[in-house]
Design a protein around this motif. Structure first.
Motif, PDB file in Angstrom:
ATOM      1  N   UNK A 251       0.707  -1.020   0.022  1.00  0.00           N
ATOM      2  CA  UNK A 251      -0.003   0.075   0.155  1.00  0.00           C
ATOM      3  C   UNK A 251       0.922   1.243   0.115  1.00  0.00           C
ATOM      4  N   UNK A 252       2.040   1.187   0.846  1.00  0.00           N
ATOM      5  CA  UNK A 252       2.962   2.144   0.643  1.00  0.00           C
ATOM      6  C   UNK A 252       3.623   2.597  -0.773  1.00  0.00           C
ATOM      7  N   UNK A 253       3.986   1.467  -1.126  1.00  0.00           N
ATOM      8  CA  UNK A 253       4.550   1.581  -2.468  1.00  0.00           C
ATOM      9  C   UNK A 253       3.560   1.825  -3.513  1.00  0.00           C
ATOM     10  N   UNK A 254       2.308   1.723  -3.607  1.00  0.00           N
ATOM     11  CA  UNK A 254       1.319   2.135  -4.389  1.00  0.00           C
ATOM     12  C   UNK A 254       0.845   3.773  -4.178  1.00  0.00           C
ATOM     13  N   UNK A 255       0.938   4.178  -3.174  1.00  0.00           N
ATOM     14  CA  UNK A 255       0.680   5.537  -2.651  1.00  0.00           C
ATOM     15  C   UNK A 255       1.768   6.448  -3.199  1.00  0.00           C
ATOM     16  N   UNK A 256       3.024   5.668  -3.004  1.00  0.00           N
ATOM     17  CA  UNK A 256       4.147   6.507  -3.611  1.00  0.00           C
ATOM     18  C   UNK A 256       4.242   6.636  -5.099  1.00  0.00           C
ATOM     19  N   UNK A 257       3.758   5.481  -5.672  1.00  0.00           N
ATOM     20  CA  UNK A 257       3.567   5.310  -7.070  1.00  0.00           C
ATOM     21  C   UNK A 257       2.638   6.472  -7.714  1.00  0.00           C
ATOM     22  N   UNK A 258       1.508   6.350  -7.055  1.00  0.00           N
ATOM     23  CA  UNK A 258       0.388   7.466  -7.496  1.00  0.00           C
ATOM     24  C   UNK A 258       0.980   8.659  -7.290  1.00  0.00           C
TER      25      UNK A 258
ATOM     26  N   UNK B 288      -6.591   6.713 -11.004  1.00  0.00           N
ATOM     27  CA  UNK B 288      -5.381   5.733 -11.176  1.00  0.00           C
ATOM     28  C   UNK B 288      -5.219   4.783 -10.252  1.00  0.00           C
ATOM     29  N   UNK B 289      -5.712   4.806  -9.033  1.00  0.00           N
ATOM     30  CA  UNK B 289      -5.702   3.804  -8.096  1.00  0.00           C
ATOM     31  C   UNK B 289      -6.731   2.910  -8.315  1.00  0.00           C
ATOM     32  N   UNK B 290      -7.968   3.085  -8.737  1.00  0.00           N
ATOM     33  CA  UNK B 290      -9.158   2.317  -9.329  1.00  0.00           C
ATOM     34  C   UNK B 290      -8.712   1.458 -10.414  1.00  0.00           C
TER      35      UNK B 290
ATOM     36  N   UNK C   5      -1.658   6.330   1.847  1.00  0.00           N
ATOM     37  CA  UNK C   5      -1.417   4.824   2.247  1.00  0.00           C
ATOM     38  C   UNK C   5      -2.684   4.076   2.809  1.00  0.00           C
ATOM     39  N   UNK C   6      -3.435   4.567   3.671  1.00  0.00           N
ATOM     40  CA  UNK C   6      -4.527   3.990   4.248  1.00  0.00           C
ATOM     41  C   UNK C   6      -5.470   3.685   3.155  1.00  0.00           C
ATOM     42  N   UNK C   7      -5.793   4.644   2.185  1.00  0.00           N
ATOM     43  CA  UNK C   7      -6.717   4.445   1.222  1.00  0.00           C
ATOM     44  C   UNK C   7      -6.271   3.373   0.078  1.00  0.00           C
ATOM     45  N   UNK C   8      -5.033   3.323   0.019  1.00  0.00           N
ATOM     46  CA  UNK C   8      -4.568   2.130  -0.767  1.00  0.00           C
ATOM     47  C   UNK C   8      -4.838   0.801  -0.212  1.00  0.00           C
ATOM     48  N   UNK C   9      -4.370   0.892   1.067  1.00  0.00           N
ATOM     49  CA  UNK C   9      -4.643  -0.390   1.842  1.00  0.00           C
ATOM     50  C   UNK C   9      -5.931  -0.755   1.702  1.00  0.00           C
TER      51      UNK C   9
END
Length: 81
Positions: free
Chosen positions: A6-13, A27-29, A65-69
């Motif tokens: 989730x942290x990696x995804x938030x950083x990527x976004x 993009x997250x969706x 990060x919380x949203x991605x998680x």
């Protein structure tokens, strides 16, 4: 492991869509549900980010990060149609 991803995804976004939270949510969706977010999902995500950031003393990055998680635990992520 999931929190790390989730942290990696938030950083990527943040890197891919640095100027627009709505674009970042879409993009997250796309990455987690294979579709863009609808208007209600965008509004809900923005409200979640606002509340989460307040709970985290203004840390918007941690809110992402919380949203991605949260999306990793969603039915859209876990079950493909």
């Amino acid at each position: 492991f999931v929190k790390q991803q989730a942290t990696r995804l938030a950083e990527r976004l943040a890197k891919e869509q640095p100027n627009s939270e709505q674009a970042r949510i879409n993009r997250l969706y796309l990455l987690t549900a294979s579709r863009p977010a609808d208007r209600d999902e965008v509004e809900t995500a923005l409200a979640f980010l606002d509340q989460c950031a307040r709970d985290l003393q203004g840390d918007r990055s941690a809110a992402w990060v919380q949203l991605s998680h949260a999306l990793f635990g969603s039915n859209s992520f876990l079950f493909r149609e």
